[in-house]
Write a protein that holds these residues in place. Structure first.
Motif, PDB file in Angstrom:
ATOM      1  N   ASP A   2       0.847  -1.193   0.000  1.00 49.04           N
ATOM      2  CA  ASP A   2       0.000   0.000   0.000  1.00 49.04           C
ATOM      3  C   ASP A   2       0.887   1.250   0.000  1.00 49.04           C
ATOM      4  O   ASP A   2       1.012   1.943   1.002  1.00 49.04           O
ATOM      5  CB  ASP A   2      -0.913  -0.011   1.235  1.00 49.04           C
ATOM      6  N   PRO A   3       1.526   1.552  -1.133  1.00 46.87           N
ATOM      7  CA  PRO A   3       2.502   2.647  -1.165  1.00 46.87           C
ATOM      8  C   PRO A   3       1.892   4.047  -1.033  1.00 46.87           C
ATOM      9  O   PRO A   3       2.625   5.020  -0.870  1.00 46.87           O
ATOM     10  CB  PRO A   3       3.186   2.474  -2.520  1.00 46.87           C
ATOM     11  N   GLU A   4       0.584   4.178  -1.043  1.00 44.26           N
ATOM     12  CA  GLU A   4      -0.055   5.491  -0.911  1.00 44.26           C
ATOM     13  C   GLU A   4      -0.487   5.780   0.531  1.00 44.26           C
ATOM     14  O   GLU A   4      -1.252   6.706   0.776  1.00 44.26           O
ATOM     15  CB  GLU A   4      -1.257   5.585  -1.852  1.00 44.26           C
ATOM     16  N   ASN A   5       0.025   5.035   1.477  1.00 49.58           N
ATOM     17  CA  ASN A   5      -0.313   5.199   2.888  1.00 49.58           C
ATOM     18  C   ASN A   5       0.584   6.281   3.485  1.00 49.58           C
ATOM     19  O   ASN A   5       1.679   6.007   3.974  1.00 49.58           O
ATOM     20  CB  ASN A   5      -0.140   3.860   3.622  1.00 49.58           C
TER      21      ASN A   5
ATOM     22  N   GLN B 259       0.316   8.081   6.219  1.00 48.42           N
ATOM     23  CA  GLN B 259       0.586   7.912   7.645  1.00 48.42           C
ATOM     24  C   GLN B 259       1.632   6.825   7.871  1.00 48.42           C
ATOM     25  O   GLN B 259       2.489   6.947   8.740  1.00 48.42           O
ATOM     26  CB  GLN B 259      -0.703   7.566   8.405  1.00 48.42           C
ATOM     27  N   GLY B 260       1.582   5.778   7.065  1.00 48.28           N
ATOM     28  CA  GLY B 260       2.569   4.709   7.178  1.00 48.28           C
ATOM     29  C   GLY B 260       3.979   5.206   6.890  1.00 48.28           C
ATOM     30  O   GLY B 260       4.927   4.863   7.600  1.00 48.28           O
ATOM     31  N   TRP B 261       4.120   6.026   5.849  1.00 55.16           N
ATOM     32  CA  TRP B 261       5.438   6.582   5.529  1.00 55.16           C
ATOM     33  C   TRP B 261       5.926   7.497   6.646  1.00 55.16           C
ATOM     34  O   TRP B 261       7.100   7.481   7.007  1.00 55.16           O
ATOM     35  CB  TRP B 261       5.412   7.329   4.195  1.00 55.16           C
ATOM     36  N   TYR B 262       5.004   8.280   7.208  1.00 55.75           N
ATOM     37  CA  TYR B 262       5.374   9.153   8.326  1.00 55.75           C
ATOM     38  C   TYR B 262       5.830   8.326   9.525  1.00 55.75           C
ATOM     39  O   TYR B 262       6.873   8.584  10.119  1.00 55.75           O
ATOM     40  CB  TYR B 262       4.203  10.066   8.712  1.00 55.75           C
ATOM     41  N   ASP B 263       5.026   7.319   9.895  1.00 59.88           N
ATOM     42  CA  ASP B 263       5.373   6.475  11.045  1.00 59.88           C
ATOM     43  C   ASP B 263       6.717   5.787  10.835  1.00 59.88           C
ATOM     44  O   ASP B 263       7.534   5.701  11.749  1.00 59.88           O
ATOM     45  CB  ASP B 263       4.284   5.428  11.292  1.00 59.88           C
ATOM     46  N   LEU B 264       6.945   5.306   9.617  1.00 59.89           N
ATOM     47  CA  LEU B 264       8.221   4.661   9.305  1.00 59.89           C
ATOM     48  C   LEU B 264       9.368   5.643   9.492  1.00 59.89           C
ATOM     49  O   LEU B 264      10.403   5.304  10.075  1.00 59.89           O
ATOM     50  CB  LEU B 264       8.201   4.126   7.871  1.00 59.89           C
ATOM     51  N   SER B 265       9.185   6.881   9.054  1.00 61.11           N
ATOM     52  CA  SER B 265      10.261   7.878   9.162  1.00 61.11           C
ATOM     53  C   SER B 265      10.626   8.141  10.620  1.00 61.11           C
ATOM     54  O   SER B 265      11.797   8.314  10.944  1.00 61.11           O
ATOM     55  CB  SER B 265       9.875   9.180   8.467  1.00 61.11           C
ATOM     56  N   VAL B 266       9.623   8.147  11.492  1.00 65.58           N
ATOM     57  CA  VAL B 266       9.881   8.414  12.913  1.00 65.58           C
ATOM     58  C   VAL B 266      10.754   7.309  13.512  1.00 65.58           C
ATOM     59  O   VAL B 266      11.750   7.579  14.197  1.00 65.58           O
ATOM     60  CB  VAL B 266       8.552   8.561  13.688  1.00 65.58           C
ATOM     61  N   VAL B 267      10.415   6.061  13.231  1.00 60.75           N
ATOM     62  CA  VAL B 267      11.192   4.947  13.794  1.00 60.75           C
ATOM     63  C   VAL B 267      12.575   4.887  13.156  1.00 60.75           C
ATOM     64  O   VAL B 267      13.572   4.631  13.842  1.00 60.75           O
ATOM     65  CB  VAL B 267      10.432   3.609  13.644  1.00 60.75           C
TER      66      VAL B 267
ATOM     67  N   GLN C 113      14.525  10.635   6.138  1.00 56.40           N
ATOM     68  CA  GLN C 113      14.228  11.811   5.314  1.00 56.40           C
ATOM     69  C   GLN C 113      13.466  11.403   4.051  1.00 56.40           C
ATOM     70  O   GLN C 113      12.492  12.040   3.665  1.00 56.40           O
ATOM     71  CB  GLN C 113      15.523  12.538   4.950  1.00 56.40           C
ATOM     72  N   LYS C 114      13.882  10.309   3.421  1.00 52.33           N
ATOM     73  CA  LYS C 114      13.188   9.827   2.212  1.00 52.33           C
ATOM     74  C   LYS C 114      11.757   9.431   2.534  1.00 52.33           C
ATOM     75  O   LYS C 114      10.835   9.713   1.766  1.00 52.33           O
ATOM     76  CB  LYS C 114      13.941   8.646   1.611  1.00 52.33           C
ATOM     77  N   SER C 115      11.550   8.784   3.678  1.00 50.25           N
ATOM     78  CA  SER C 115      10.207   8.345   4.052  1.00 50.25           C
ATOM     79  C   SER C 115       9.297   9.527   4.337  1.00 50.25           C
ATOM     80  O   SER C 115       8.136   9.543   3.913  1.00 50.25           O
ATOM     81  CB  SER C 115      10.272   7.430   5.282  1.00 50.25           C
ATOM     82  N   ILE C 116       9.817  10.541   5.037  1.00 55.05           N
ATOM     83  CA  ILE C 116       8.972  11.703   5.341  1.00 55.05           C
ATOM     84  C   ILE C 116       8.657  12.468   4.063  1.00 55.05           C
ATOM     85  O   ILE C 116       7.546  12.975   3.882  1.00 55.05           O
ATOM     86  CB  ILE C 116       9.608  12.614   6.427  1.00 55.05           C
ATOM     87  N   GLU C 117       9.594  12.541   3.134  1.00 56.91           N
ATOM     88  CA  GLU C 117       9.335  13.203   1.853  1.00 56.91           C
ATOM     89  C   GLU C 117       8.279  12.438   1.055  1.00 56.91           C
ATOM     90  O   GLU C 117       7.421  13.043   0.409  1.00 56.91           O
ATOM     91  CB  GLU C 117      10.627  13.355   1.063  1.00 56.91           C
ATOM     92  N   ARG C 118       8.328  11.121   1.122  1.00 59.19           N
ATOM     93  CA  ARG C 118       7.316  10.299   0.438  1.00 59.19           C
ATOM     94  C   ARG C 118       5.937  10.562   1.048  1.00 59.19           C
ATOM     95  O   ARG C 118       4.942  10.690   0.342  1.00 59.19           O
ATOM     96  CB  ARG C 118       7.702   8.823   0.554  1.00 59.19           C
ATOM     97  N   SER C 119       5.881  10.651   2.369  1.00 63.06           N
ATOM     98  CA  SER C 119       4.624  10.956   3.053  1.00 63.06           C
ATOM     99  C   SER C 119       4.074  12.298   2.590  1.00 63.06           C
ATOM    100  O   SER C 119       2.874  12.432   2.322  1.00 63.06           O
ATOM    101  CB  SER C 119       4.843  10.965   4.567  1.00 63.06           C
ATOM    102  N   LEU C 120       4.944  13.279   2.471  1.00 65.32           N
ATOM    103  CA  LEU C 120       4.507  14.619   2.062  1.00 65.32           C
ATOM    104  C   LEU C 120       4.108  14.690   0.595  1.00 65.32           C
ATOM    105  O   LEU C 120       3.274  15.514   0.223  1.00 65.32           O
ATOM    106  CB  LEU C 120       5.592  15.647   2.380  1.00 65.32           C
TER     107      LEU C 120
END
Length: 129
Positions: free
Chosen positions: A72-75, A77-85, A96-103
């Motif tokens: 589910d690459p359009e999640n 919140q999932g990308w944000y949560d991943l970036s935090v961990v 940084q890549k994960s938070i940019e993907r979330s944004l």
């Protein structure tokens, strides 16, 4: 309390023993780990991610969220949560890549925007912004 006891009773013996050894363990987390083994459903991977996070197993949590996001690459919140961990375990570039993907998915998420700015300033300094 009765519901918690019933959940513990459904756990395999090895998981009940592990729960007994971990004073901070939650029976629901152990049950989710037992139920989720061998299943490939995005929502289940997200649940496992959260359970592993609570159990202080961040590397395993990251692997679960990556599996969820592969399905589910359009999640956002999932990308944000991943970036935090990822940031918590020192994977700053991946974070940084994960938070940019979330944004890219949800550009006006205020929490993600704030974290992205903090990560950018950490990497490049205040003068770069």
């Amino acid at each position: 309390m009765r519901q918690l006891v019933r959940r513990e009773a459904r756990l395999p013996p090895c998981e009940r023993q592990a729960l007994a050894r971990r004073p901070d363990g939650d029976a629901a987390d152990f049950e989710l780990l037992a139920v989720g083994q061998g299943r490939d459903e995005p929502a289940l991977h997200v649940g496992l991610f959260r359970a592993l996070q609570r159990m202080d197993r961040p590397n395993e949590a990251v692997a679960e969220m990556q599996q969820a996001l592969a399905a589910d690459p359009e999640n956002a919140q999932g990308w944000y949560d991943l970036s935090v961990v990822q940031r918590q375990i020192g994977e700053f570039s991946d974070s940084q890549k994960s938070i940019e993907r979330s944004l890219r998915i949800e550009p006006m998420n205020p929490t993600a925007l704030r974290v992205h700015g903090a990560q950018y300033n950490f990497a490049y300094g205040d003068e770069a912004s």
